[in-house]
Scaffold this active site. Structure first.
Site, PDB file in Angstrom:
ATOM      1  N   ASP A   1       0.856  -1.192   0.000  1.00  0.00           N
ATOM      2  CA  ASP A   1       0.000   0.000   0.000  1.00  0.00           C
ATOM      3  C   ASP A   1       0.886   1.234   0.000  1.00  0.00           C
ATOM      4  OD1 ASP A   1       0.976  -0.125   2.637  1.00  0.00           O
ATOM      5  OD2 ASP A   1      -0.826  -1.194   3.272  1.00  0.00           O
TER       6      ASP A   1
ATOM      7  N   ASP B   1       1.705   5.003   1.596  1.00  0.00           N
ATOM      8  CA  ASP B   1       1.503   5.960   2.685  1.00  0.00           C
ATOM      9  C   ASP B   1       2.090   7.295   2.257  1.00  0.00           C
ATOM     10  OD1 ASP B   1       0.477   3.895   4.230  1.00  0.00           O
ATOM     11  OD2 ASP B   1       2.432   3.396   5.061  1.00  0.00           O
TER      12      ASP B   1
ATOM     13  N   ASP C   1      11.314   3.461  12.266  1.00  0.00           N
ATOM     14  CA  ASP C   1      12.114   2.385  12.846  1.00  0.00           C
ATOM     15  C   ASP C   1      13.468   2.147  12.175  1.00  0.00           C
ATOM     16  OD1 ASP C   1      10.699   1.401  10.690  1.00  0.00           O
ATOM     17  OD2 ASP C   1       9.720  -0.221  11.781  1.00  0.00           O
TER      18      ASP C   1
HETATM   19  P1  ATP Z   1       4.952  -3.580   5.089  1.00  0.00           P
HETATM   20  O1  ATP Z   1       5.582  -3.883   3.789  1.00  0.00           O
HETATM   21  O2  ATP Z   1       4.758  -4.771   5.911  1.00  0.00           O
HETATM   22  O3  ATP Z   1       3.727  -2.707   5.011  1.00  0.00           O
HETATM   23  P2  ATP Z   1       6.036  -1.236   6.277  1.00  0.00           P
HETATM   24  O4  ATP Z   1       7.425  -0.839   6.608  1.00  0.00           O
HETATM   25  O5  ATP Z   1       5.309  -0.402   5.282  1.00  0.00           O
HETATM   26  O6  ATP Z   1       6.079  -2.749   5.871  1.00  0.00           O
HETATM   27  P3  ATP Z   1       3.937  -0.488   8.064  1.00  0.00           P
HETATM   28  O7  ATP Z   1       3.467  -1.169   9.290  1.00  0.00           O
HETATM   29  O8  ATP Z   1       3.029  -0.325   6.915  1.00  0.00           O
HETATM   30  O9  ATP Z   1       5.231  -1.283   7.623  1.00  0.00           O
HETATM   31  O10 ATP Z   1       4.519   0.925   8.545  1.00  0.00           O
HETATM   32  C1  ATP Z   1       4.719   2.016   7.671  1.00  0.00           C
HETATM   33  C2  ATP Z   1       5.919   2.829   8.143  1.00  0.00           C
HETATM   34  O11 ATP Z   1       5.700   3.345   9.451  1.00  0.00           O
HETATM   35  C3  ATP Z   1       7.217   2.047   8.239  1.00  0.00           C
HETATM   36  O12 ATP Z   1       7.875   1.965   7.016  1.00  0.00           O
HETATM   37  C4  ATP Z   1       7.996   2.840   9.268  1.00  0.00           C
HETATM   38  O13 ATP Z   1       8.580   3.982   8.679  1.00  0.00           O
HETATM   39  C5  ATP Z   1       6.905   3.316  10.208  1.00  0.00           C
HETATM   40  N1  ATP Z   1       6.711   2.415  11.346  1.00  0.00           N
HETATM   41  C6  ATP Z   1       5.854   1.357  11.428  1.00  0.00           C
HETATM   42  N2  ATP Z   1       5.913   0.759  12.620  1.00  0.00           N
HETATM   43  C7  ATP Z   1       6.830   1.436  13.329  1.00  0.00           C
HETATM   44  C8  ATP Z   1       7.326   1.311  14.668  1.00  0.00           C
HETATM   45  N3  ATP Z   1       6.921   0.341  15.477  1.00  0.00           N
HETATM   46  N4  ATP Z   1       8.251   2.212  15.075  1.00  0.00           N
HETATM   47  C9  ATP Z   1       8.681   3.204  14.261  1.00  0.00           C
HETATM   48  N5  ATP Z   1       8.251   3.345  13.014  1.00  0.00           N
HETATM   49  C10 ATP Z   1       7.331   2.503  12.534  1.00  0.00           C
HETATM   50 MG    MG Z   2       3.172  -0.571   4.718  1.00  0.00          MG
END
Ligand code: ATP
Ligand code: MG
Length: 440
Positions: A68, A70, A144
């Protein structure tokens, strides 16, 4: 604050920020989904900073399809909402806006700061609330991993990199932003995310990011079970569940999630069963077929159920009530750590409770089982048990043939009742028994 203002006024680059042009990273704006591009465009047209951020930028730079998109912006949620026709403010912990354009939902978050002074924590340092707005620099810092903190501006096709994330991405290295120990204390889920993302992306975890995990693993137990469940589900459905679970175990992280996993994996049958279940799931995810979380959790916990079942039988209970008791016990213990949602536990119970019914192949019973609502899942589970050597392969083969056969063949296939004990149950009771629990 004043320094930042001056820097902005004189157009001086903030320290740490690298603006990387398309010629260096190769990511074209066309790779961004139409809705996410539109969101950035509209916000920019109204004077706001708005960039694609997080997993989508990371995945696109790696040549993967993002789950997705963001967008991060300096506009406040109310402002974002006002600029789009279909926009909804959501979120309890942080307020976000879901903007819906042409069937696609874009998650728009306002830059957030992380202020260690004012933030609310529990006694272990876990952050409870941190909803403070901030700058893009601060927003990058509260993320993160360095590869998750890249911003992409579709208007100029530049990547904004505050933490040398692009260099890490090229080295296929997961590195946490800031001091690892502090970041794990703030949010222990980051340890699980490290394992999941490394598994999904085929990255190595940077030694400084990895080393403290063992020491802080127990902090996972402080995280609300519902949040752990969400993260665990992502991990299991990532298409890399086998690798992730192995790494969870290596880092000692599974104890707060699936407490008895060690014990199960130490028994040859248990290990074979779990390994097969995970391999099958990964294969399904990778080939785009649907996966049932209930089936997967049922598999992960089955040998725990089996052990409890045997214990109840040894204590003199009859098989079916013994199984029911075992199921209740395992689910209750499990949900204290990792709250599996009710819609899944209902199905897990059904899958488990169906298993003894596969042994009964005489009379009307196989027909009734075949007509049970989730027969197929129950059968797939039986197949896994057979493949791991827990039940005879012949039993699974019989059911495979029985399903495919026509009615006459099915009738002929039935196994004669061993000792034709008169069954004096009344019809009504039998029906009720079929609907709720396996027939003894
Ligand atoms: P995925 O491919 O699984 O969606 P993602 O990195 O996009 O991986 P998301 O949970 O969608 O994971 O989170 C979006 C963004 O928000 C991450 O890329 C990161 O920058 C931030 N983020 C998510 N969880 C945390 C956390 N626990 N602490 C700090 N930053 C976070
Ligand atoms: Mg994501």
């Amino acid at each position: 604050m004043i320094r930042r203002l001056l820097r902005r006024m004189f157009g001086i680059e903030e320290p740490g920020l690298r603006r990387i042009p398309r010629s260096e990273h190769g990511l074209a704006r066309e790779a961004i989904s139409p809705a996410a591009r539109k969101v950035c465009e509209v916000l920019a047209a109204h004077g706001h900073a708005a960039h694609v951020v997080g997993g989508a930028v990371r995945d696109l730079l790696l040549g993967l399809a993002p789950k997705d998109f963001d967008v991060a912006t300096d506009a406040r949620p109310e402002r974002v909402k006002a600029l789009f026709r279909r926009a909804y403010i959501v979120g309890r912990r942080f307020r976000l806006v879901h903007v819906v354009i042409g069937g696609e939902t874009v998650e728009v978050s306002t830059f957030r700061a992380f202020d260690p002074e004012t933030v609310e924590r529990d006694e272990h340092g876990r952050v409870l609330r941190d909803n403070v707005y901030g700058t893009q620099e601060e927003d990058a810092r509260r993320r993160d991993f360095t590869v998750n903190a890249l911003f992409y501006d579709p208007a100029t096709e530049t990547v904004l990199d505050w933490h040398e994330g692009l260099a890490d991405l090229r080295k296929r290295r997961l590195r946490i932003i800031g001091d690892p120990e502090t970041r794990y204390r703030e949010d222990p889920v980051r340890m699980l995310r490290a394992v999941r993302l490394a598994g999904k992306l085929g990255f190595t975890i940077d030694p400084q990011t990895r080393t403290p995990i063992r020491r802080f693993a127990a902090l996972v137990e402080r995280v609300p079970p519902a949040r752990l469940f969400d993260e665990m589900l992502k991990l299991l459905l990532s298409g890399h569940a086998s690798a992730c679970l192995r790494q969870l175990r290596d880092e000692g992280l599974h104890r707060g999630l699936l407490p008895l996993l060690d014990v199960i994996l130490d028994q040859p049958l248990g290990e074979r069963f779990v390994t097969l279940a995970l391999a099958q799931t990964d294969e399904r995810v990778r080939s785009g077929r649907p996966v049932s979380p209930a089936f997967l959790f049922a598999a992960l916990l089955w040998h725990q159920v089996l052990a409890a079942w045997r214990a109840h039988e040894r204590a003199g209970e009859r098989p079916v009530p013994a199984l029911a008791a075992a199921i209740g016990q395992v689910l209750q213990a499990q949900c204290e750590k990792l709250a599996i949602q009710r819609r899944y536990t209902t199905l897990m119970r059904e899958i488990w409770a169906m298993q003894p019914r596969f042994e009964q192949r005489s009379g009307q019973r196989p027909f009734r089982l075949l007509a049970a609502p989730h027969f197929r899942m129950g059968y797939d589970f039986l197949a896994l048990r057979a493949a791991s050597g827990e039940v005879p392969a012949e039993l699974e083969a019989w059911w495979r043939t029985f399903q495919a056969a026509d009615d006459d063949t099915r009738r002929a296939m039935r196994v004669a009742e061993a000792a034709p004990a008169p069954r004096r149950r009344r019809r009504r009771r039998r029906k009720a028994a079929v609907a709720t629990a396996p027939t003894p």
